[in-house]
Write a protein that holds these residues in place. Structure first.
Motif, PDB file in Angstrom:
ATOM      1  N   ILE A   1     -22.395 -48.991  36.080  1.00  0.00           N
ATOM      2  CA  ILE A   1     -22.913 -47.226  37.380  1.00  0.00           C
ATOM      3  C   ILE A   1     -21.671 -46.934  37.359  1.00  0.00           C
ATOM      4  CG2 ILE A   1     -23.447 -45.817  39.046  1.00  0.00           C
ATOM      5  CD1 ILE A   1     -25.737 -48.025  39.677  1.00  0.00           C
ATOM      6  N   PRO A   2     -20.185 -47.674  38.083  1.00  0.00           N
ATOM      7  CA  PRO A   2     -19.125 -46.695  37.844  1.00  0.00           C
ATOM      8  C   PRO A   2     -18.782 -46.238  37.211  1.00  0.00           C
ATOM      9  CG  PRO A   2     -19.262 -49.254  38.849  1.00  0.00           C
ATOM     10  CD  PRO A   2     -20.492 -49.095  38.908  1.00  0.00           C
ATOM     11  N   LEU A   3     -18.808 -47.405  35.578  1.00  0.00           N
ATOM     12  CA  LEU A   3     -18.112 -46.964  34.743  1.00  0.00           C
ATOM     13  C   LEU A   3     -18.308 -45.653  33.847  1.00  0.00           C
ATOM     14  CD1 LEU A   3     -16.093 -48.376  32.105  1.00  0.00           C
ATOM     15  CD2 LEU A   3     -18.331 -49.925  31.289  1.00  0.00           C
ATOM     16  N   TYR A   4     -19.550 -45.744  34.171  1.00  0.00           N
ATOM     17  CA  TYR A   4     -20.754 -44.388  33.669  1.00  0.00           C
ATOM     18  C   TYR A   4     -19.641 -43.372  33.986  1.00  0.00           C
ATOM     19  CZ  TYR A   4     -24.368 -41.307  32.537  1.00  0.00           C
ATOM     20  OH  TYR A   4     -25.327 -40.142  32.028  1.00  0.00           O
ATOM     21  N   LEU A   5     -19.900 -43.780  35.563  1.00  0.00           N
ATOM     22  CA  LEU A   5     -19.537 -42.348  36.076  1.00  0.00           C
ATOM     23  C   LEU A   5     -17.778 -41.791  35.569  1.00  0.00           C
ATOM     24  CD1 LEU A   5     -20.606 -42.995  39.610  1.00  0.00           C
ATOM     25  CD2 LEU A   5     -21.791 -41.001  37.922  1.00  0.00           C
TER      26      LEU A   5
ATOM     27  N   ILE B   1     -14.247 -38.102  32.736  1.00  0.00           N
ATOM     28  CA  ILE B   1     -13.192 -38.285  31.642  1.00  0.00           C
ATOM     29  C   ILE B   1     -13.825 -37.609  30.064  1.00  0.00           C
ATOM     30  CG2 ILE B   1     -11.846 -39.778  32.857  1.00  0.00           C
ATOM     31  CD1 ILE B   1     -12.906 -41.759  30.132  1.00  0.00           C
ATOM     32  N   GLY B   2     -15.029 -37.490  30.243  1.00  0.00           N
ATOM     33  CA  GLY B   2     -15.360 -36.010  29.170  1.00  0.00           C
ATOM     34  C   GLY B   2     -15.769 -37.424  27.960  1.00  0.00           C
TER      35      GLY B   2
ATOM     36  N   THR C   1     -19.901 -40.247  23.175  1.00  0.00           N
ATOM     37  CA  THR C   1     -18.605 -40.855  22.886  1.00  0.00           C
ATOM     38  C   THR C   1     -18.095 -42.485  21.693  1.00  0.00           C
ATOM     39  OG1 THR C   1     -16.439 -41.022  23.396  1.00  0.00           O
ATOM     40  CG2 THR C   1     -16.989 -38.662  22.866  1.00  0.00           C
ATOM     41  N   HIS C   2     -17.664 -42.933  21.077  1.00  0.00           N
ATOM     42  CA  HIS C   2     -17.258 -43.996  20.727  1.00  0.00           C
ATOM     43  C   HIS C   2     -16.425 -44.919  21.611  1.00  0.00           C
ATOM     44  CE1 HIS C   2     -18.625 -44.044  16.544  1.00  0.00           C
ATOM     45  NE2 HIS C   2     -19.999 -43.935  17.604  1.00  0.00           N
ATOM     46  N   LEU C   3     -15.267 -43.682  21.845  1.00  0.00           N
ATOM     47  CA  LEU C   3     -14.304 -44.217  23.484  1.00  0.00           C
ATOM     48  C   LEU C   3     -15.082 -44.664  24.149  1.00  0.00           C
ATOM     49  CD1 LEU C   3     -12.150 -40.888  23.325  1.00  0.00           C
ATOM     50  CD2 LEU C   3     -12.117 -43.253  22.242  1.00  0.00           C
ATOM     51  N   ALA C   4     -16.257 -44.528  24.726  1.00  0.00           N
ATOM     52  CA  ALA C   4     -16.899 -44.779  25.840  1.00  0.00           C
ATOM     53  C   ALA C   4     -17.020 -46.527  25.705  1.00  0.00           C
ATOM     54  CB  ALA C   4     -17.734 -44.824  26.244  1.00  0.00           C
ATOM     55  N   ILE C   5     -17.563 -47.187  24.483  1.00  0.00           N
ATOM     56  CA  ILE C   5     -17.297 -48.695  24.149  1.00  0.00           C
ATOM     57  C   ILE C   5     -16.449 -49.394  23.804  1.00  0.00           C
ATOM     58  CG2 ILE C   5     -18.936 -49.633  22.389  1.00  0.00           C
ATOM     59  CD1 ILE C   5     -20.578 -48.114  23.916  1.00  0.00           C
ATOM     60  N   ILE C   6     -15.247 -48.084  22.934  1.00  0.00           N
ATOM     61  CA  ILE C   6     -13.686 -48.878  23.042  1.00  0.00           C
ATOM     62  C   ILE C   6     -12.994 -49.524  23.532  1.00  0.00           C
ATOM     63  CG2 ILE C   6     -11.939 -48.819  20.772  1.00  0.00           C
ATOM     64  CD1 ILE C   6     -13.262 -47.418  19.137  1.00  0.00           C
ATOM     65  N   VAL C   7     -12.506 -48.173  24.327  1.00  0.00           N
ATOM     66  CA  VAL C   7     -11.617 -48.711  25.588  1.00  0.00           C
ATOM     67  C   VAL C   7     -12.258 -49.855  26.608  1.00  0.00           C
ATOM     68  CG1 VAL C   7     -10.267 -47.682  27.141  1.00  0.00           C
ATOM     69  CG2 VAL C   7     -11.092 -46.693  25.234  1.00  0.00           C
TER      70      VAL C   7
END
Length: 277
Positions: free
Chosen positions: A125-129, A134-135, A139-145
């Motif tokens: 939940i905090p990771l989702y927020l 940060i927009g 996007t794949h950045l949410a999976i990669i970073v």
């Protein structure tokens, strides 16, 4: 007599292992055979193991019914980026924890390892927020970073290897004028190749099969990974099990190749990390 007892125990051990391997292989065999059946034959009672006839078109249909090629490409490049990033970040952190003395090193390492006991569902939940703010949603950045920056298990595995390297090698390099970066990159990393290989394989397998994070962060079909695309075969009222099994069989090919090639590195990496330090 001792040799006879040893031989009997060896035969018994191998028999048990073979039976266990056969039991574990049954779901895989069922998946492959079901991918070659007609839909009406999948759940026949009693089960019919051998397809009659063999429906090879299921594989073609599974690739054309959904943009499976795009999902393959997405999963592949995400895996490559995450694996390379984790090898860099984990090895640097492990070297620091193993070879560099700094205040509160051991308490920080224990605290770092404690993150392994926190389930991912607790922090989602905090990771989702954060990703929303940060927009980076969809996007794949949410999976990669997040995956690329933190892997406590990887740091622990590599630290055990670094601790097994004699301190005299590092001291000799310092005498020759090498700095920390040179020691890390040109001396330490080549000595822990088995551990790096094992970590890379573990990371690849974990990311390739990752379903939870893409399910939370991705919503566009063209950004789906392989597990997400397989889930689309499941409809609201019915599921095309033959196409799903065919897609799952295709998705399993990279995992099998990576595991077969790197099996010895996994065993060697895990074994040596347990006896060093």
């Amino acid at each position: 007599m001792p040799y006879r007892g040893l031989r009997a125990s060896t035969v018994l051990l191998h028999t048990v292992l073979i039976i266990g391997a056969c039991i574990m292989a049954l779901p895989f065999v069922w998946m492959v055979l079901s991918s070659l059946k007609d839909l009406s034959q999948v759940f026949v009672v009693p089960p019919k193991w051998i397809p009659d006839p063999f429906v090879w078109s299921n594989y073609k249909d599974s690739l054309t019914a959904l943009p499976f090629g795009r999902a393959y490409l997405n999963s592949f490049y995400i895996n490559v980026i995450v694996v390379v990033s984790q090898l860099v970040t984990c090895s640097m952190a492990a070297y620091a924890f193993a070879k560099i003395s700094f205040p509160f090193r051991e308490p920080l390492f224990i605290l770092f390892l404690a993150t392994m006991m926190v389930p991912g569902q607790v922090t989602i939940i905090p990771l989702y927020l954060i990703m929303k703010n940060i927009g980076w949603l969809d996007t794949h950045l949410a999976i990669i970073v997040p995956s690329a920056l933190l892997n406590a298990f990887g740091v622990f595995l590599l630290r055990q290897f670094f601790r097994g390297i004699p301190k005299e090698m590092e001291e000799a390099a310092i005498v020759d004028g090498a700095n920390r970066w040179t020691i890390y990159a040109r001396i330490m990393l080549p000595l822990i190749k088995p551990a790096l290989s094992a970590l890379g394989i573990f990371t690849f397998l974990g990311m390739w099969n990752n379903f939870f994070n893409p399910l939370i962060f991705l919503s566009s079909t063209d950004k789906f990974t392989v597990p997400m695309m397989l889930n689309l075969y499941r409809g609201m009222y019915s599921t095309d099990w033959t196409l799903m099994m065919a897609g799952a069989s295709i998705a399993l090919i990279p995992v099998l190749i990576v595991y077969i090639i790197g099996q010895k590195y996994i065993i060697e990496g895990v074994t040596l990390s347990g006896i060093k330090g």
